[in-house]
Design an enzyme around this catalytic site. Structure first.
Site, PDB file in Angstrom:
ATOM      1  CE1 TYR A  33     -18.965   8.161 -15.442  1.00  0.00           C
ATOM      2  CE2 TYR A  33     -18.101   8.753 -13.294  1.00  0.00           C
ATOM      3  CZ  TYR A  33     -18.609   7.812 -14.164  1.00  0.00           C
ATOM      4  OH  TYR A  33     -18.769   6.523 -13.748  1.00  0.00           O
TER       5      TYR A  33
ATOM      6  CG  ASP B 235     -12.592  12.821 -16.533  1.00  0.00           C
ATOM      7  OD1 ASP B 235     -12.038  11.997 -17.303  1.00  0.00           O
ATOM      8  OD2 ASP B 235     -13.518  12.498 -15.770  1.00  0.00           O
TER       9      ASP B 235
ATOM     10  NE  ARG C  94      -2.677   0.632   3.505  1.00  0.00           N
ATOM     11  CZ  ARG C  94      -1.962   1.256   4.453  1.00  0.00           C
ATOM     12  NH1 ARG C  94      -1.507   2.480   4.245  1.00  0.00           N
ATOM     13  NH2 ARG C  94      -1.698   0.671   5.605  1.00  0.00           N
TER      14      ARG C  94
ATOM     15  CE  LYS D 136     -15.680   4.170 -17.997  1.00  0.00           C
ATOM     16  NZ  LYS D 136     -15.916   5.556 -17.645  1.00  0.00           N
TER      17      LYS D 136
HETATM   18  C1  PLP Z   1     -16.026   6.135 -16.329  1.00  0.00           C
HETATM   19  C2  PLP Z   1     -15.636   7.552 -16.112  1.00  0.00           C
HETATM   20  C3  PLP Z   1     -15.133   7.971 -14.873  1.00  0.00           C
HETATM   21  C4  PLP Z   1     -15.045   7.052 -13.665  1.00  0.00           C
HETATM   22  O1  PLP Z   1     -14.227   5.968 -13.846  1.00  0.00           O
HETATM   23  P1  PLP Z   1     -14.378   4.584 -13.000  1.00  0.00           P
HETATM   24  O2  PLP Z   1     -13.223   3.796 -13.425  1.00  0.00           O
HETATM   25  O3  PLP Z   1     -15.713   4.016 -13.377  1.00  0.00           O
HETATM   26  O4  PLP Z   1     -14.363   4.954 -11.554  1.00  0.00           O
HETATM   27  C5  PLP Z   1     -14.747   9.295 -14.748  1.00  0.00           C
HETATM   28  N1  PLP Z   1     -14.854  10.166 -15.773  1.00  0.00           N
HETATM   29  C6  PLP Z   1     -15.356   9.801 -16.958  1.00  0.00           C
HETATM   30  C7  PLP Z   1     -15.444  10.816 -18.047  1.00  0.00           C
HETATM   31  C8  PLP Z   1     -15.766   8.485 -17.171  1.00  0.00           C
HETATM   32  O5  PLP Z   1     -16.285   8.149 -18.339  1.00  0.00           O
END
Ligand code: PLP
Length: 369
Positions: free
Chosen positions: A95, A166, A43, A191
């Protein structure tokens, strides 16, 4: 050392050069290590598996990478850098997890937040001048509006605020936020990098060593560490990410054009179409228009639901960035009621484009067949 192209870095980064070591980064499921070496407890000190993942992501963006259990864990770590009473600027289209996080912090009195239209760059620059955190999501999800990052970065830098982007939707192949002036880029590796809908993982990249240190320390203390198997799979995903992303983006552009010409389709939102409201800034900031398309059918929410029930190759599922194509009516998701009720978000995968088109065209034209 030669600085290779991103496709080569995706394959080459995060591997050991030690003779006799495995060619691929090993999967190391360890919490503790024999004392006296570089690592004592994972960790705090990580494992070889996370180190390989972070080296690979860092190589994609010429930055340091800090990895987390999910995209939301990475995002929460950035927000946790703020002092109590901080001022945040954030986008109207965003998001829904980030919207929830910001609302919770407001309720707890941790910060105040101003929400702006993605394409109102003047308002962003004005607000950035007195903000602690400028939170950009570009392209935004799911309306796919692209922010004028360079202009916003110039004001936020002068004001000393943190500009965080993001970048989940574009991914590092589609956009390099740090090159466009951001202090921090965040992405959900769930993703594009993972790419197979089989893991949760998140990562922050930055070239600011002060932030690398505080983010690592925050991860130690909060424990939002990536799973070893997840870091392993995400690294494996990175090896084919440029190929997958290029194939999906080529199909997405073709499908966006055909949807735009379809008589039963009302609006198509894809930054690569000349009629898209932020097409001009998209051509400057994005190296690929990406694999996600949003569109409305003339029949609204009912027609959209019928389409989701009629597709066969495209799967009726959430998320994006994977090898399989998925579609979802976004306004049906709690917290997304600001969207047009029939808005469909299509994530284009790597199936043959003609099979995708046949499936969509059939489902649009004869939804109950
Ligand atoms: C999916 C997503 C997130 C969050 O990601 P997780 O891995 O599901 O926690 C944040 N921002 C955007 C634009 C996303 O599409």
């Amino acid at each position: 050392m030669v600085h290779h192209r991103i496709e080569t870095r995706a394959v080459a980064a995060g591997r050991s050069a030690e003779p006799g070591s495995p060619l691929n980064h090993p999967l190391v499921p360890a919490s503790n290590f024999l004392l006296g070496g570089d690592r004592a407890y994972s960790r705090d000190d990580g494992t070889e598996t996370w180190a390989a993942f972070e080296a690979a992501v860092g190589a994609l963006e010429d930055a340091e990478a800090v990895s987390y259990a999910s995209g939301m864990a990475a995002i929460a770590a950035v927000f946790d850098q703020l002092p109590v009473g901080a001022r945040i600027v954030w986008p109207e289209d965003c998001y829904q997890g980030v919207a929830g996080l910001i609302a919770e912090g407001e309720r707890l009195g941790r910060w105040t937040a101003t929400r702006l239209a993605v394409d109102d760059t003047d308002a962003w620059c004005e607000a950035a001048a007195s903000a602690d955190l400028v939170w950009v999501e570009s392209p935004s999800n799911p309306l796919l509006q692209v922010s004028d990052l360079q202009r916003i970065a110039a004001t936020s830098r002068a004001a000393g605020s943190i500009l965080a982007v993001d970048n989940t939707l574009a991914g590092p192949l589609g956009q390099q936020p740090l090159d466009l002036g951001a202090d921090v880029a965040v992405q959900s590796a769930t993703k594009h990098l993972g790419g197979h809908s089989d893991l949760l993982c998140g990562v922050v990249t930055t070239r600011r060593s002060d932030l690398v240190e505080t983010l690592r320390r925050h991860r130690e203390l909060r424990g939002a560490t990536p799973g070893t198997l997840e870091a392993y799979l995400a690294t494996r995903g990175i090896r084919t990410y440029p190929l997958r992303a290029a194939a999906a983006a080529a199909s997405a552009l073709e499908l966006a054009r055909r949807l735009d010409d379809h008589r039963a389709v009302d609006v198509v939102r894809y930054p690569g179409l000349a009629g898209h409201p932020t097409h001009e800034v998209a051509t400057r900031n994005l190296s690929s228009f990406g694999s996600v398309i949003s569109f409305d059918l003339q029949g609204g929410a009912d027609a959209a639901d019928a389409l989701c029930g009629a597709v066969e190759v495209v799967r009726h599922a959430t998320s994006f960035g994977a090898v399989e194509s998925t579609i979802e009516r976004r306004a049906a998701v709690p917290g997304q009621e600001h969207l047009p009720p029939g808005l469909l978000r299509l994530s284009v995968g790597i199936e043959h484009v003609e099979d995708l088109w046949d499936d969509l065209d059939r489902a649009i034209s004869r939804p109950t067949a």
